[in-house]
Design an enzyme around this catalytic site. Structure first.
Site, PDB file in Angstrom:
ATOM      1  CE1 TYR A  15      -4.359  -2.323   5.082  1.00  0.00           C
ATOM      2  CE2 TYR A  15      -3.425  -0.149   4.686  1.00  0.00           C
ATOM      3  CZ  TYR A  15      -3.990  -1.314   4.208  1.00  0.00           C
ATOM      4  OH  TYR A  15      -4.181  -1.486   2.853  1.00  0.00           O
ATOM      5  CB  SER A  41      -0.875   0.021   1.250  1.00  0.00           C
ATOM      6  OG  SER A  41      -1.523   1.271   1.383  1.00  0.00           O
TER       7      SER A  41
HETATM    8  P1  NAD Z   1     -11.516  -5.927  -0.494  1.00  0.00           P
HETATM    9  O1  NAD Z   1     -12.216  -5.859   0.813  1.00  0.00           O
HETATM   10  O2  NAD Z   1     -12.356  -5.984  -1.706  1.00  0.00           O
HETATM   11  O3  NAD Z   1     -10.527  -7.144  -0.525  1.00  0.00           O
HETATM   12  C1  NAD Z   1      -9.848  -7.617   0.621  1.00  0.00           C
HETATM   13  C2  NAD Z   1     -10.123  -9.104   0.710  1.00  0.00           C
HETATM   14  O4  NAD Z   1      -9.339  -9.644   1.763  1.00  0.00           O
HETATM   15  C3  NAD Z   1     -11.557  -9.436   1.059  1.00  0.00           C
HETATM   16  O5  NAD Z   1     -12.357  -9.586  -0.083  1.00  0.00           O
HETATM   17  C4  NAD Z   1     -11.421 -10.756   1.819  1.00  0.00           C
HETATM   18  O6  NAD Z   1     -11.771 -11.851   0.999  1.00  0.00           O
HETATM   19  C5  NAD Z   1      -9.939 -10.850   2.137  1.00  0.00           C
HETATM   20  N1  NAD Z   1      -9.777 -11.099   3.566  1.00  0.00           N
HETATM   21  C6  NAD Z   1      -9.855 -10.206   4.576  1.00  0.00           C
HETATM   22  N2  NAD Z   1      -9.696 -10.849   5.752  1.00  0.00           N
HETATM   23  C7  NAD Z   1      -9.507 -12.166   5.467  1.00  0.00           C
HETATM   24  C8  NAD Z   1      -9.289 -13.321   6.250  1.00  0.00           C
HETATM   25  N3  NAD Z   1      -9.220 -13.274   7.600  1.00  0.00           N
HETATM   26  N4  NAD Z   1      -9.188 -14.525   5.625  1.00  0.00           N
HETATM   27  C9  NAD Z   1      -9.269 -14.598   4.276  1.00  0.00           C
HETATM   28  N5  NAD Z   1      -9.458 -13.529   3.476  1.00  0.00           N
HETATM   29  C10 NAD Z   1      -9.574 -12.326   4.074  1.00  0.00           C
HETATM   30  O7  NAD Z   1     -10.556  -4.645  -0.535  1.00  0.00           O
HETATM   31  P2  NAD Z   1      -9.316  -4.277  -1.496  1.00  0.00           P
HETATM   32  O8  NAD Z   1      -9.103  -2.842  -1.267  1.00  0.00           O
HETATM   33  O9  NAD Z   1      -9.510  -4.785  -2.857  1.00  0.00           O
HETATM   34  O10 NAD Z   1      -8.113  -5.047  -0.797  1.00  0.00           O
HETATM   35  C11 NAD Z   1      -7.166  -5.810  -1.503  1.00  0.00           C
HETATM   36  C12 NAD Z   1      -5.769  -5.451  -1.022  1.00  0.00           C
HETATM   37  O11 NAD Z   1      -5.467  -4.119  -1.413  1.00  0.00           O
HETATM   38  C13 NAD Z   1      -5.585  -5.489   0.499  1.00  0.00           C
HETATM   39  O12 NAD Z   1      -4.347  -6.096   0.806  1.00  0.00           O
HETATM   40  C14 NAD Z   1      -5.547  -4.022   0.860  1.00  0.00           C
HETATM   41  O13 NAD Z   1      -4.821  -3.805   2.057  1.00  0.00           O
HETATM   42  C15 NAD Z   1      -4.854  -3.453  -0.344  1.00  0.00           C
HETATM   43  N6  NAD Z   1      -4.973  -2.011  -0.527  1.00  0.00           N
HETATM   44  C16 NAD Z   1      -6.195  -1.434  -0.716  1.00  0.00           C
HETATM   45  C17 NAD Z   1      -6.278  -0.069  -0.877  1.00  0.00           C
HETATM   46  C18 NAD Z   1      -7.607   0.631  -1.080  1.00  0.00           C
HETATM   47  O14 NAD Z   1      -7.642   1.871  -1.040  1.00  0.00           O
HETATM   48  N7  NAD Z   1      -8.695  -0.087  -1.276  1.00  0.00           N
HETATM   49  C19 NAD Z   1      -5.116   0.715  -0.880  1.00  0.00           C
HETATM   50  C20 NAD Z   1      -3.897   0.091  -0.695  1.00  0.00           C
HETATM   51  C21 NAD Z   1      -3.831  -1.272  -0.525  1.00  0.00           C
END
Ligand code: NAD
Ligand code: MG
Length: 295
Positions: free
Chosen positions: A200, A187
């Site tokens: 985080y 991130s």
């Molecule tokens: P999202 O909620 O759509 O996806 C995250 C997924 O993590 C969930 O769908 C879930 O299936 C999985 N997850 C969470 N806890 C879990 C557990 N205990 N066991 C199994 N699976 C689990 O959100 P996203 O934003 O697409 O997240 C994907 C990645 O991107 C993450 O690592 C997040 O930290 C990272 N990220 C997101 C952003 C943002 O702004 N959305 C920014 C930087 C990084």
């Protein structure tokens, strides 16, 4: 015929978001507007023909955009997710199968080492191997005060975001062969940590170090390891406790591009890092931040 130029500032949703909150882990299907994961737009070019990919958190958000893109590039795709996300996962299954590829759904909690091992062995058994491992699942709960950030959350954040990567990679080592690609999702928080995301941001900085160190360890084996560092992307993670609800409307508006990104805008980078086209790229972190940049 020339493709029309598209202005990135207005290419996707760029108005204020309606305030909304869901219980973790949240569903894409319950968001307004629904995140754009490239369902109607991603066009594949056979760049991953015959590959077998496992994507954690492939039900929604960035992982779902990656699952759609990989399938349309010719890969079979297994996704992991939490049982509460079954409806999102079922949609992704339909999207992978519509692309003519095999889809495998493996629900379970990756904060447990035993499930991480099971996930890797099940995915390998179902697909006949694993060529691309996308360690994307993540957990983000905002907390304004270190005095109320309890140990339970601290451990959960690190187990889901970081320890699972060690557990899954270790289990995958006997299965991966030269040419395999591991891609982590870190991130912008690893570089520019926000004051309400202590645990985080720290876990994401650790993922960055893990990615680079693992890349050096695995390069002689012909296995590449890279990471993607997204900026603010419109996903369930943000509305399921990832940030205060009163910050939702202006989400992403302070980036130079002036809006939040959509998951669809990440998929191309994951495809590149998964494919042979990036055979000399390892130990790198690719930022996709709307201009807030990483290094
Ligand atoms: P999202 O909620 O759509 O996806 C995250 C997924 O993590 C969930 O769908 C879930 O299936 C999985 N997850 C969470 N806890 C879990 C557990 N205990 N066991 C199994 N699976 C689990 O959100 P996203 O934003 O697409 O997240 C994907 C990645 O991107 C993450 O690592 C997040 O930290 C990272 N990220 C997101 C952003 C943002 O702004 N959305 C920014 C930087 C990084
Ligand atoms: Mg989800």
């Amino acid at each position: 015929m020339k493709k029309p130029n598209i202005n990135p500032t207005t290419k996707y949703y760029h108005k204020k978001y309606p305030p909304q909150h869901q219980k973790y882990p949240g569903l894409d299907g319950d968001m307004t507007p629904k995140p754009d994961c490239g369902e109607d737009t991603y066009i594949g070019h056979n760049r991953l023909a015959g590959r077998r990919a496992l994507i954690t958190g492939g039900d929604s958000g960035i992982g779902r955009a990656v699952a759609i893109a990989f399938a349309r590039e010719g890969a079979d795709v297994a996704i992991s997710y939490l049982p509460a996300e079954q409806s999102d996962a079922d949609e992704v299954r339909g999207l992978i199968e519509s692309a003519g590829q095999r889809a495998f759904l493996i629900p379970g909690d990756i904060s447990r080492e035993s499930f991480c091992k099971k996930l890797i062995t099940s995915a390998a058994k179902l697909m006949g191997g694993i060529d691309i491992l996308v360690l994307n699942a993540g957990y983000q709960q905002y907390s304004d005060d270190i005095e109320t950030l309890d140990t339970e959350q601290l451990e959960k954040t690190f187990a889901i975001n970081l320890f699972s990567m060690f557990w899954m990679t270790r289990a995958a080592m006997p299965i991966l062969t030269p040419g395999a690609s591991i891609i982590t999702t870190t991130s912008i928080q690893a570089y520019q940590p926000g004051k309400s995301l202590l645990d985080y941001a720290a876990s994401k900085a650790a993922i960055m170090a893990f990615t680079k160190a693992l890349a050096k360890q695995l390069a002689p084996k012909g296995i590449r390891v890279n990471g993607v560092a997204p900026g603010p992307i419109w996903t369930a993670l943000q509305v399921a406790g990832g940030r205060a609800t009163n910050t939702i409307p202006r989400f992403g508006m302070d980036t130079p591009i002036g809006r939040a990104g959509q998951p669809a805008e990440l998929a191309g980078v994951y495809v590149l890092l998964a494919s042979d086209e990036s055979s000399y790229t390892t130990a790198e972190i690719y930022g996709v931040t709307g201009g807030d940049h990483t290094m």
